[in-house]
Design a protein around this motif. Structure first.
Motif, PDB file in Angstrom:
ATOM      1  N   PHE A 145      29.416   7.379 -10.572  1.00  0.00           N
ATOM      2  CA  PHE A 145      30.702   7.941 -10.180  1.00  0.00           C
ATOM      3  C   PHE A 145      31.885   7.222 -10.818  1.00  0.00           C
ATOM      4  CE2 PHE A 145      34.222   8.861  -7.254  1.00  0.00           C
ATOM      5  CZ  PHE A 145      34.079  10.232  -7.089  1.00  0.00           C
ATOM      6  N   ILE A 146      31.760   5.908 -11.033  1.00  0.00           N
ATOM      7  CA  ILE A 146      32.900   5.134 -11.543  1.00  0.00           C
ATOM      8  C   ILE A 146      32.770   4.750 -13.014  1.00  0.00           C
ATOM      9  CG2 ILE A 146      33.472   4.150  -9.298  1.00  0.00           C
ATOM     10  CD1 ILE A 146      32.072   1.568 -10.259  1.00  0.00           C
ATOM     11  N   LEU A 147      31.685   5.145 -13.660  1.00  0.00           N
ATOM     12  CA  LEU A 147      31.400   4.642 -15.007  1.00  0.00           C
ATOM     13  C   LEU A 147      32.402   5.108 -16.063  1.00  0.00           C
ATOM     14  CD1 LEU A 147      27.497   4.770 -15.164  1.00  0.00           C
ATOM     15  CD2 LEU A 147      28.996   2.839 -14.646  1.00  0.00           C
ATOM     16  N   THR A 148      33.047   6.245 -15.845  1.00  0.00           N
ATOM     17  CA  THR A 148      34.018   6.744 -16.832  1.00  0.00           C
ATOM     18  C   THR A 148      35.448   6.671 -16.289  1.00  0.00           C
ATOM     19  OG1 THR A 148      33.598   9.013 -16.058  1.00  0.00           O
ATOM     20  CG2 THR A 148      32.371   8.261 -17.987  1.00  0.00           C
ATOM     21  N   SER A 149      35.682   5.736 -15.370  1.00  0.00           N
ATOM     22  CA  SER A 149      37.005   5.639 -14.738  1.00  0.00           C
ATOM     23  C   SER A 149      37.953   4.687 -15.468  1.00  0.00           C
ATOM     24  CB  SER A 149      36.852   5.181 -13.282  1.00  0.00           C
ATOM     25  OG  SER A 149      36.280   3.882 -13.222  1.00  0.00           O
ATOM     26  N   THR A 150      37.549   4.222 -16.652  1.00  0.00           N
ATOM     27  CA  THR A 150      38.388   3.295 -17.406  1.00  0.00           C
ATOM     28  C   THR A 150      39.801   3.836 -17.612  1.00  0.00           C
ATOM     29  OG1 THR A 150      36.484   2.394 -18.591  1.00  0.00           O
ATOM     30  CG2 THR A 150      38.640   2.063 -19.585  1.00  0.00           C
ATOM     31  N   TYR A 151      39.881   5.121 -17.979  1.00  0.00           N
ATOM     32  CA  TYR A 151      41.169   5.729 -18.292  1.00  0.00           C
ATOM     33  C   TYR A 151      41.788   6.455 -17.098  1.00  0.00           C
ATOM     34  CZ  TYR A 151      39.970   4.669 -23.127  1.00  0.00           C
ATOM     35  OH  TYR A 151      39.649   4.013 -24.291  1.00  0.00           O
ATOM     36  N   SER A 152      41.212   6.300 -15.925  1.00  0.00           N
ATOM     37  CA  SER A 152      41.746   6.967 -14.736  1.00  0.00           C
ATOM     38  C   SER A 152      43.116   6.436 -14.335  1.00  0.00           C
ATOM     39  CB  SER A 152      40.767   6.824 -13.557  1.00  0.00           C
ATOM     40  OG  SER A 152      39.577   7.540 -13.805  1.00  0.00           O
ATOM     41  N   VAL A 153      43.447   5.227 -14.788  1.00  0.00           N
ATOM     42  CA  VAL A 153      44.747   4.629 -14.459  1.00  0.00           C
ATOM     43  C   VAL A 153      45.747   4.771 -15.606  1.00  0.00           C
ATOM     44  CG1 VAL A 153      43.838   2.990 -12.766  1.00  0.00           C
ATOM     45  CG2 VAL A 153      43.887   2.368 -15.195  1.00  0.00           C
ATOM     46  N   PRO A 168      53.471   4.469 -18.633  1.00  0.00           N
ATOM     47  CA  PRO A 168      54.934   4.554 -18.755  1.00  0.00           C
ATOM     48  C   PRO A 168      55.670   3.495 -17.930  1.00  0.00           C
ATOM     49  CG  PRO A 168      53.994   6.744 -18.515  1.00  0.00           C
ATOM     50  CD  PRO A 168      52.881   5.777 -18.256  1.00  0.00           C
ATOM     51  N   THR A 169      55.174   3.235 -16.725  1.00  0.00           N
ATOM     52  CA  THR A 169      55.805   2.221 -15.882  1.00  0.00           C
ATOM     53  C   THR A 169      55.552   0.824 -16.428  1.00  0.00           C
ATOM     54  OG1 THR A 169      55.424   3.627 -13.949  1.00  0.00           O
ATOM     55  CG2 THR A 169      55.998   1.331 -13.528  1.00  0.00           C
ATOM     56  N   LEU A 170      54.334   0.577 -16.919  1.00  0.00           N
ATOM     57  CA  LEU A 170      54.005  -0.743 -17.460  1.00  0.00           C
ATOM     58  C   LEU A 170      54.838  -1.066 -18.696  1.00  0.00           C
ATOM     59  CD1 LEU A 170      50.087  -0.933 -17.169  1.00  0.00           C
ATOM     60  CD2 LEU A 170      51.803  -2.014 -15.721  1.00  0.00           C
ATOM     61  N   LEU A 171      55.230  -0.049 -19.446  1.00  0.00           N
ATOM     62  CA  LEU A 171      56.077  -0.282 -20.617  1.00  0.00           C
ATOM     63  C   LEU A 171      57.416  -0.893 -20.212  1.00  0.00           C
ATOM     64  CD1 LEU A 171      55.392   2.980 -22.666  1.00  0.00           C
ATOM     65  CD2 LEU A 171      54.714   0.657 -23.282  1.00  0.00           C
ATOM     66  N   ASN A 172      57.895  -0.534 -19.010  1.00  0.00           N
ATOM     67  CA  ASN A 172      59.135  -1.116 -18.497  1.00  0.00           C
ATOM     68  C   ASN A 172      58.891  -2.485 -17.871  1.00  0.00           C
ATOM     69  OD1 ASN A 172      60.702   1.155 -19.185  1.00  0.00           O
ATOM     70  ND2 ASN A 172      60.082   2.221 -17.311  1.00  0.00           N
ATOM     71  N   VAL A 173      57.769  -2.611 -17.136  1.00  0.00           N
ATOM     72  CA  VAL A 173      57.445  -3.889 -16.489  1.00  0.00           C
ATOM     73  C   VAL A 173      57.222  -4.982 -17.529  1.00  0.00           C
ATOM     74  CG1 VAL A 173      55.769  -5.073 -15.018  1.00  0.00           C
ATOM     75  CG2 VAL A 173      56.474  -2.737 -14.462  1.00  0.00           C
ATOM     76  N   PHE A 174      56.483  -4.636 -18.587  1.00  0.00           N
ATOM     77  CA  PHE A 174      56.187  -5.610 -19.649  1.00  0.00           C
ATOM     78  C   PHE A 174      56.964  -5.228 -20.908  1.00  0.00           C
ATOM     79  CE2 PHE A 174      52.145  -5.393 -17.121  1.00  0.00           C
ATOM     80  CZ  PHE A 174      52.285  -6.630 -16.503  1.00  0.00           C
ATOM     81  N   SER A 175      58.262  -5.151 -20.776  1.00  0.00           N
ATOM     82  CA  SER A 175      59.135  -4.719 -21.877  1.00  0.00           C
ATOM     83  C   SER A 175      59.113  -5.678 -23.066  1.00  0.00           C
ATOM     84  CB  SER A 175      60.568  -4.558 -21.379  1.00  0.00           C
ATOM     85  OG  SER A 175      61.039  -5.769 -20.784  1.00  0.00           O
ATOM     86  N   SER A 176      58.699  -6.924 -22.825  1.00  0.00           N
ATOM     87  CA  SER A 176      58.642  -7.896 -23.917  1.00  0.00           C
ATOM     88  C   SER A 176      57.382  -7.747 -24.766  1.00  0.00           C
ATOM     89  CB  SER A 176      58.720  -9.323 -23.355  1.00  0.00           C
ATOM     90  OG  SER A 176      57.638  -9.566 -22.468  1.00  0.00           O
ATOM     91  N   SER A 205      51.422  -0.976 -27.980  1.00  0.00           N
ATOM     92  CA  SER A 205      49.969  -1.077 -28.165  1.00  0.00           C
ATOM     93  C   SER A 205      49.367  -2.131 -27.247  1.00  0.00           C
ATOM     94  CB  SER A 205      49.642  -1.409 -29.626  1.00  0.00           C
ATOM     95  OG  SER A 205      50.253  -2.638 -30.017  1.00  0.00           O
ATOM     96  N   SER A 206      50.117  -3.228 -26.999  1.00  0.00           N
ATOM     97  CA  SER A 206      49.607  -4.282 -26.103  1.00  0.00           C
ATOM     98  C   SER A 206      49.504  -3.776 -24.670  1.00  0.00           C
ATOM     99  CB  SER A 206      50.537  -5.501 -26.153  1.00  0.00           C
ATOM    100  OG  SER A 206      50.551  -6.078 -27.432  1.00  0.00           O
ATOM    101  N   VAL A 207      50.475  -2.963 -24.261  1.00  0.00           N
ATOM    102  CA  VAL A 207      50.450  -2.402 -22.904  1.00  0.00           C
ATOM    103  C   VAL A 207      49.340  -1.367 -22.771  1.00  0.00           C
ATOM    104  CG1 VAL A 207      51.757  -1.049 -21.226  1.00  0.00           C
ATOM    105  CG2 VAL A 207      52.904  -2.833 -22.536  1.00  0.00           C
ATOM    106  N   GLU A 208      49.216  -0.486 -23.764  1.00  0.00           N
ATOM    107  CA  GLU A 208      48.166   0.528 -23.720  1.00  0.00           C
ATOM    108  C   GLU A 208      46.784  -0.109 -23.769  1.00  0.00           C
ATOM    109  OE1 GLU A 208      49.222   2.940 -27.046  1.00  0.00           O
ATOM    110  OE2 GLU A 208      50.553   4.243 -25.871  1.00  0.00           O
ATOM    111  N   PHE A 209      46.702  -1.278 -24.383  1.00  0.00           N
ATOM    112  CA  PHE A 209      45.425  -1.997 -24.488  1.00  0.00           C
ATOM    113  C   PHE A 209      44.898  -2.393 -23.110  1.00  0.00           C
ATOM    114  CE2 PHE A 209      42.868  -5.532 -26.622  1.00  0.00           C
ATOM    115  CZ  PHE A 209      41.976  -4.635 -27.186  1.00  0.00           C
TER     116      PHE A 209
END
Length: 383
Positions: free
Chosen positions: A17-25, A30-38, A42-46
């Motif tokens: 059930f959870i094996l393909t949930s890597t990309y579920s989050v 978009p929010t992480l790009l603001n949280v980790f603006s520095s 590509s680092s955030v998407e990683f």
């Protein structure tokens, strides 16, 4: 309890059930790009994709792990690892800690991955095995869909709560411990025979390549279908998203109906599925309405998932059970590498032609060739 009862089967299938949930989050990006603006984009998407890499590494190491840890210990350790590491970002906003936790989450998935397949192949046989391996693929798709939906709803509370979806690992662990009996498998009894005999290694390698092609096609479709629909003015972004959801639903149906189709069509199953997939792929660029594209998307999604299920169903017939874990690991590595190289393959095709229709035609031709080859090869060799 009677061996193979409904509750035990549900518990075994729940491991996928959870094996393909890597990309579920993915919705948190978009929010992480603001949280980790520095940090770079590509680092955030990683942070979202990094579990796939550690999962591949663990799948590659699974034959070695199988010699050290029992099936039950491996599954328990994998679920605990995925659970605790998976939810860690919900309690920290430090980039390094999140990065490490995502790597460890992938390790947990990797520990479970091969076992989720081999536990079915080792405990069941014949028609029942075929049915369950098809259901297993459907459960993966269902899990990805449901967990993505839940993560999206949790985003209302903020980006961190979205990672709480991985707490379902603990529920799956409880179900597994209560309802899956601890059986000593052949693999655990005769460890020295874990390696795949050389005469069967080529067959497994071809299965891994085939699995990689199928998943690469699946991933390429997921990446390209929305853009094709929107940029050709065949529908809005919302319509494209619905078509993509249909693609995932078709995969679910392909796994659910795999057993009956496989046992009915037998040796004609794979040529039929490859032909269906090729027709579906051609429908997409040759259609002038969104409805015909929907038909093509459904045919393609159904055929690809069914074909992936057939690979794992045929493996126990190609290698001894004592080598099955290694064979499953090789095929799973092929499948995961297929997903990884899909964007690179699309980029390569894009250098030959900028038309968004070309990748669909390319994969359709490959599917036609495989269908014809699998259908004609036995007849030529017999003559």
């Amino acid at each position: 309890m009677k061996k193979g009862n409904t509750i035990e089967i549900i518990a075994i299938l729940s491991l996928s059930f959870i094996l393909t949930s890597t990309y579920s989050v993915s919705g948190v990006v978009p929010t992480l790009l603001n949280v980790f603006s520095s940090y770079s984009r590509s680092s955030v998407e990683f942070l979202v994709s990094i579990p796939s890499i550690s999962m591949i590494v663990m799948i590659a190491l699974s034959p070695l792990v199988a010699k050290i840890l029992s099936e039950r210990t491996t599954i328990i350790l994998g679920l605990l690892t995925a659970g605790f590491a998976g939810i860690m970002p919900a309690f920290t906003a430090d980039y390094s800690m999140i990065f490490i936790s995502r790597i460890i989450t992938g390790i947990g998935f990797g520990l479970i991955n091969t076992r989720a397949v081999s536990i079915i192949s080792e405990r069941f046989s014949g028609r029942r095995r075929a049915h369950l391996l098809g259901y297993r693929t459907s459960v993966e798709t269902l899990g990805q869909t449901i967990l993505t939906l839940i993560a999206g709803q949790l985003l209302i509370l903020g980006w961190q709560p979205a990672f709480l979806i991985y707490s379902i690992s603990f529920l799956i662990l409880i179900i597994y411990l209560f309802f899956v009996p601890n059986e000593k498998t052949i693999e655990q009894t005769i460890i020295k025979r874990e390696a795949i005999p050389l005469r069967q290694l080529l067959s497994v390698f071809i299965s891994a390549l085939f699995g990689g092609l199928l998943i690469a096609t699946n991933t390429a479709n997921s990446l390209r279908i929305p853009s094709y629909i929107v940029e050709n003015n065949l529908g809005s972004a919302l319509t494209a998203n619905r078509i993509l959801s249909l693609f995932m639903f078709a995969g679910f149906m392909g796994g659910a109906l795999f057993g009956p189709l496989f046992t009915t069509l037998k040796k004609h199953f794979l040529p039929a599925m490859m032909f269906m997939g090729a027709i579906g792929l051609l429908f997409i660029p040759l259609s002038s309405t969104i409805y015909l594209i929907a038909v093509g998307v459904f045919l393609c999604g159904f055929a690809i998932t069914s074909s992936v299920s057939s690979i794992f169903t045929n493996l126990p017939e190609k290698v001894p059970l004592t080598s099955l874990n290694t064979a499953n690991a090789m095929v799973l590595i092929g499948c995961n590498l297929g997903a990884t190289v899909a964007p690179l393959l699309l980029n390569l095709i894009g250098k030959l032609s900028t038309s968004l229709a070309v990748p669909f035609v390319f994969f359709a031709l490959v599917f036609f060739i495989i269908s014809a080859g699998v259908f004609l090869f036995p007849r030529i060799t017999n003559k």
